[in-house]
Design a protein around this motif. Structure first.
Motif, short mmCIF file in Angstrom:
data_model
loop_
_atom_site.label_atom_id
_atom_site.label_comp_id
_atom_site.label_asym_id
_atom_site.label_seq_id
_atom_site.Cartn_x
_atom_site.Cartn_y
_atom_site.Cartn_z
N ARG A 100 -29.98 -29.54 -33.04
CA ARG A 100 -30.76 -30.02 -31.90
C ARG A 100 -30.81 -28.97 -30.80
N ALA A 101 -29.72 -28.21 -30.65
CA ALA A 101 -29.74 -27.13 -29.67
C ALA A 101 -30.71 -26.03 -30.08
N MET A 102 -30.92 -25.85 -31.37
CA MET A 102 -31.86 -24.84 -31.84
C MET A 102 -33.30 -25.27 -31.59
N THR A 103 -33.60 -26.55 -31.70
CA THR A 103 -34.99 -27.03 -31.59
C THR A 103 -35.32 -27.56 -30.20
N ALA A 104 -34.33 -27.70 -29.32
CA ALA A 104 -34.58 -28.28 -28.00
C ALA A 104 -35.61 -27.45 -27.23
N GLY A 105 -36.66 -28.08 -26.74
CA GLY A 105 -37.69 -27.40 -25.97
C GLY A 105 -38.95 -27.11 -26.75
N ARG A 153 -34.54 -13.14 -33.10
CA ARG A 153 -34.47 -14.02 -31.94
C ARG A 153 -33.70 -15.30 -32.22
N ASP A 154 -34.02 -15.99 -33.30
CA ASP A 154 -33.32 -17.23 -33.60
C ASP A 154 -32.41 -17.14 -34.82
N GLY A 155 -32.39 -15.99 -35.48
CA GLY A 155 -31.49 -15.79 -36.61
C GLY A 155 -31.84 -16.63 -37.82
N LEU A 156 -33.05 -17.14 -37.92
CA LEU A 156 -33.46 -18.02 -39.02
C LEU A 156 -34.47 -17.34 -39.92
N MET A 158 -34.95 -3.46 -49.25
CA MET A 158 -34.01 -3.59 -48.13
C MET A 158 -33.25 -4.90 -48.28
N ALA A 159 -32.15 -5.00 -47.59
CA ALA A 159 -31.32 -6.20 -47.62
C ALA A 159 -30.65 -6.37 -46.25
N THR A 160 -30.16 -7.57 -46.00
CA THR A 160 -29.44 -7.82 -44.75
C THR A 160 -28.16 -8.54 -45.07
N ASN A 161 -27.12 -8.25 -44.32
CA ASN A 161 -25.82 -8.91 -44.46
C ASN A 161 -25.12 -8.82 -43.11
N ILE A 162 -25.11 -9.92 -42.38
CA ILE A 162 -24.53 -9.97 -41.04
C ILE A 162 -23.40 -10.99 -41.05
N ALA A 163 -22.23 -10.60 -40.55
CA ALA A 163 -21.05 -11.48 -40.57
C ALA A 163 -21.13 -12.53 -39.47
N PRO A 164 -20.59 -13.71 -39.72
CA PRO A 164 -20.52 -14.72 -38.66
C PRO A 164 -19.54 -14.32 -37.56
N ALA A 177 -30.92 -22.29 -28.52
CA ALA A 177 -30.05 -22.33 -27.35
C ALA A 177 -28.79 -21.50 -27.52
N PHE A 178 -28.49 -21.07 -28.75
CA PHE A 178 -27.34 -20.17 -28.96
C PHE A 178 -27.75 -19.07 -29.93
N PRO A 179 -27.07 -17.92 -29.89
CA PRO A 179 -27.46 -16.76 -30.73
C PRO A 179 -27.07 -16.98 -32.19
N ASN A 180 -27.91 -17.63 -32.93
CA ASN A 180 -27.60 -18.03 -34.30
C ASN A 180 -27.42 -16.83 -35.22
#
Length: 845
Positions: A138-143, A45-48, A184-190, A168-171
């Motif tokens: 700030r866009a990530m934490t707004a709200g 959801r937040d990519g974090l 398992m591992a993850t590797n997602i390109a920007p 607020a954006f798809p991080n």
């Protein structure tokens, strides 16, 4: 094993048998669960990851926002470790640093101050660096304060932390993710924020959109360091299945890095590859004989100009072929493997592109709904209070009387509720009301606020009741994010497979025959081939050749300048242009000033062969001096071939292979003198020459060269000396040279052009094989009038200003008085179709 102490200080042993397999399975599963869910994998959801989310939350709570000053990273790390993330300061600081590095993430969430490392080096210690939230954070934490997400207890249960950020954006897609869990591992390109938002908006409108249609808006990753993605098949596989790979290639170009050496200049590297690593790989490959042809490697990267890795190429080596080898044996071409694993509803899942976008959209819809409900509740509560205040102010005298006559607050509250039909909340608000609100203006303010609240409540209810309005709100918020944080794409997408051609060019340039060309605008190039110099066909800009010599790729040649210097050069150092059936085009050439070591104000006039093929030179200066120089080759980079007086300079020269030719001078006052070359005695390099033509006061030489009086033609163009150079159209005349008798050396010659009213100088002149042709500054041909027998006649107007004159295929050149010395003697040869010949005098100018 358990031990129990008895009264006589002895111990009773109590041994418990444990199944090792079961214990290992239990412990391993607990450890794996902890790593997967609490450390390594991001939430879809937040990519974090949890540590990143905790850093953002802690900094938001501490007020370390973009408008505030930076604080020590150690302070942030300590707060996060002590309250939210008890896993060690190193892991926390590493995560914080990565969110601040613009080469690691596409949209940094941290604004770092200090040494945050590089692609080849780590950051400074946390006690030295400072940080604050970036605007994107700030866009990530707004709200967070509007009940948009759930909170959960921290590790010790004394505090709470958000389970996910509003985001607020798809991080997850914008900044990518990387992590190694257990099994398992993850590797997602920007990716590019603008493109990701465009895909989200399309998916909002058409939830059933196919992948190929969606990739029109999101064609591929956009890496922070730029570069080129080679082959999009792997990208599509990753988008379709969650797994795939593609090649990333550095951005490199061939440049002239020194006056005599070409180089490969790398300005963008593959993702997460640093220049020092490339240098190390190059040195290792050179040591192992896997690479050859590299003279030096320099890292000129800095903050002002960005990445700049210069690989100098040895002379005789094809830089394009060397670049292909570098792609094969170094990380200048790397592979990026996508493994899109993220947590969805608490479970790790390999996700396709559409699934990642849809999970984020569902999250943002939920955030928007929860925020809207929260804002609706707040607005409704406020409207309820405003209505109570309006009632109290309307009957303020009665309210005051009730309060004054009551024994205590409880009695006053009860009497107010009964008298004005209020509830307890409204009654308490009235009791807390300040006296300054008891004005007429307060009533107006309350009525205005009530109207605004009613309007806002209606709008919020529309969002909750109408799905179309909800999606439009979400679209508007995404557009706002793009306006604030959107940037152009950095990575170039190439659809080709990126396979190196099996017919690649050879690494070493063979010593084949070639032409060395110098254009009227000062461009220099090497054209491979042993055939005649192509001169037929249309001419365009930079197609006018000042000097052309036939030599071999590894041979040396000399460049004669207006300062009387002969500069030694090598043909292999010149950029190549492809052979053409038309006039040689030098658009691919390089400026002479970048190739040869010239002094300020020094310009090349022509070229001559050196070594066994060298011939004697005939040189003419602007003050009418002529000199013959015997062939001589020195082991120097440059040497003088004539001693010039102050204010004098060379205007022309030829390789004099036939001493029976005539040498000719043309002056600015339209005087022509030609005499046998044999009348000029050869001198050594230190000689200053002898008198060639006697000049009238104020006149100077504008053209010098070797002529054949029986076959050549003279072309002259007259004009006004007061006109700006290159703007005078002038009047042209063409006359056969046989009409001009030879005179003795050091005489004034004969008049070759009669000036009309308003004319007082020659602005262009030249002698060459019939018929003489002319060209303008753009290289386009200028039609000359027919040949006349009047040797001192006047000229006829031409269509545009003439900057160069020459005979067709004669090998001899002409000069223009209104162009710089590097334009003197331009030869737009146009009619040579025979095999290469060795002319009596090879063209030097």
């Amino acid at each position: 094993m358990a031990k129990t102490r008895t009264e006589d200080d002895t111990f009773d042993e109590n041994i418990l048998d444990v199944d090792v397999t079961e214990e290992m399975e239990t412990s391993f599963l607990e450890y794996a669960y902890s790593v997967i869910y609490s450390r390594a994998l991001p939430d879809a959801r937040d990519g974090l990851k949890p540590v990143q989310r905790r850093i953002l939350y802690a900094m938001d709570e501490m007020g370390i926002r973009p408008e505030r000053s930076h604080v020590k990273c150690a302070r942030v790390v300590g707060q996060v470790m002590g309250v939210l993330h008890p896993h060690g300061d190193t892991a926390i600081y590493d995560a914080l640093v990565r969110m601040a590095q613009p080469w690691s993430v596409r949209l940094p969430l941290m604004d770092g101050h200090g040494n945050f490392g590089s692609l080849d080096a780590g950051p400074a210690a946390m006690r030295y660096t400072e940080v604050r939230m970036a605007p994107a954070a700030r866009a990530m934490t707004a709200g967070l304060d509007e009940d948009t997400v759930d909170f959960k207890p921290n590790y010790d249960g004394k505090e709470t932390e958000p389970a996910v950020m509003p985001a607020a954006f798809p991080n997850l897609l914008v900044n990518g993710a990387t992590g190694i869990a257990v099994g398992m591992a993850t590797n997602i390109a920007p990716h590019n924020l603008v493109e990701v938002v465009a895909a989200l908006k399309q998916l909002l409108v058409t939830p059933t959109m196919e992948l190929d249609e969606l990739m029109r808006f999101l064609p591929g990753p956009d890496l922070p360091t730029g570069g080129k993605i080679i082959g999009l098949d792997g990208v599509r596989d990753a988008y379709a299945t969650g797994r795939g790979s593609f090649k990333v290639r550095a951005t490199a170009r061939i440049e002239k890095v020194t006056p005599r050496r070409q180089g490969i200049v790398v300005t963008e590297l593959p993702y997460m590859i640093g220049p020092e690593k490339i240098i190390e790989q190059i040195k290792k490959a050179v040591g192992e004989k896997k690479l050859s042809g590299i003279a030096d490697v320099k890292d000129l990267t800095d903050l002002a100009h960005g990445t700049r890795l210069v690989i100098e190429v040895k002379n005789g080596i094809n830089p394009e072929a060397l670049l292909e080898q570098l792609y094969r044996v170094t990380k200048l071409e790397d592979t990026f493997a996508i493994n899109a694993v993220a947590l969805v509803e608490g479970q790790p899942r390999t996700m396709t592109l559409i699934e990642m976008l849809q999970v984020y959209l569902d999250h943002r819809i939920e955030v928007t709904l929860r925020r809207t409900r929260f804002q609706l509740a707040k607005a409704t509560d406020r409207l309820h209070l405003v209505r109570g205040l309006m009632i109290a102010i309307a009957d303020i005298d009665d309210v005051i009387a009730i309060i004054r006559s009551s024994e205590d607050a409880n009695e006053a509250r009860t009497r107010l509720i009964g008298a004005f039909n209020l509830d307890e909340i409204q009654a308490n608000w009235i009791l807390d009301m300040q006296l300054r609100r008891l004005t007429k203006y307060s009533t107006i303010e309350l009525e205005k606020e009530a109207a605004e609240l009613n309007e806002r409540i209606a709008g919020l209810r529309e969002i909750l009741d109408d799905d179309a309005i909800l999606r439009s709100v979400l679209t508007g918020e995404l557009d706002d994010v793009v306006k604030q944080f959107g940037t152009p794409r950095r990575t170039i997408l190439l659809a080709s497979s990126g396979q190196v051609s099996q017919t690649a060019q050879p690494l070493e340039v063979p010593d084949d025959p070639c032409w060395v060309l110098l254009s009227g605008t000062g461009l220099v190039a090497r054209m491979e081939g042993d055939s005649a110099l192509p001169t037929t066909g249309p001419r365009s800009a930079h197609d006018v050749i000042v000097s052309a010599i036939h030599t071999s790729a590894h041979a040396e040649f000399g460049v004669l300048t207006n300062r009387g210097r002969l500069v030694r050069c090598r043909a292999i150092e010149l950029p190549t242009v492809p052979p053409t059936a038309n006039a040689p085009a030098l658009q691919g050439g390089s400026p002479a000033s970048e190739l040869w070591l010239l002094e300020p104000g020094e310009t090349p006039l022509g070229m001559t062969r050196l070594g066994p093929e060298a011939a004697g030179l005939a040189i003419g200066t602007r003050r009418g001096v002529v000199k013959r120089v015997a062939p001589e080759y020195l082991s120097k980079d440059a040497w003088d071939v004539i001693r010039l007086d102050d204010g004098d300079e060379v205007v022309g020269a030829v390789e004099l292979r036939d001493p029976n030719l005539h040498l000719a001078f043309i002056t600015t006052d339209a005087q022509l003198l030609h005499f046998p070359a044999s009348t000029v005695r050869p001198q050594g390099r230190a000689g200053g020459g002898m008198s060639g033509i006697k000049l009238a006061p104020g006149a100077s030489v504008m053209w010098f060269g070797a002529v054949d009086p029986a076959a050549d033609e003279l072309a002259t163009v007259s004009g006004a000396s007061t006109s700006l150079p290159g703007t005078e159209v002038g009047a042209a005349k063409v006359t056969a040279m046989l009409h001009y008798p030879a005179k003795g050396r050091a005489t004034g010659g004969v008049r070759c052009h009669r000036f009309l009213k308003g004319e007082d100088v020659l602005i262009a002149a030249g002698i060459g094989r019939s018929p003489v042709i002319a060209s303008a500054a753009s290289g386009s041909p200028v039609e000359l009038p027919p040949t006349t027998d009047r040797r001192d006649g006047s000229g006829l107007p031409v269509s545009q200003p003439v900057t160069s004159l020459a005979g067709r295929g004669s090998g001899r050149t002409a000069a223009s008085a209104d162009v710089s010395p590097e334009g003197i003697g331009t030869v737009p040869q146009d009619d040579a179709t025979a095999a290469p010949r060795e002319p009596d005098q090879a063209p030097l100018l």
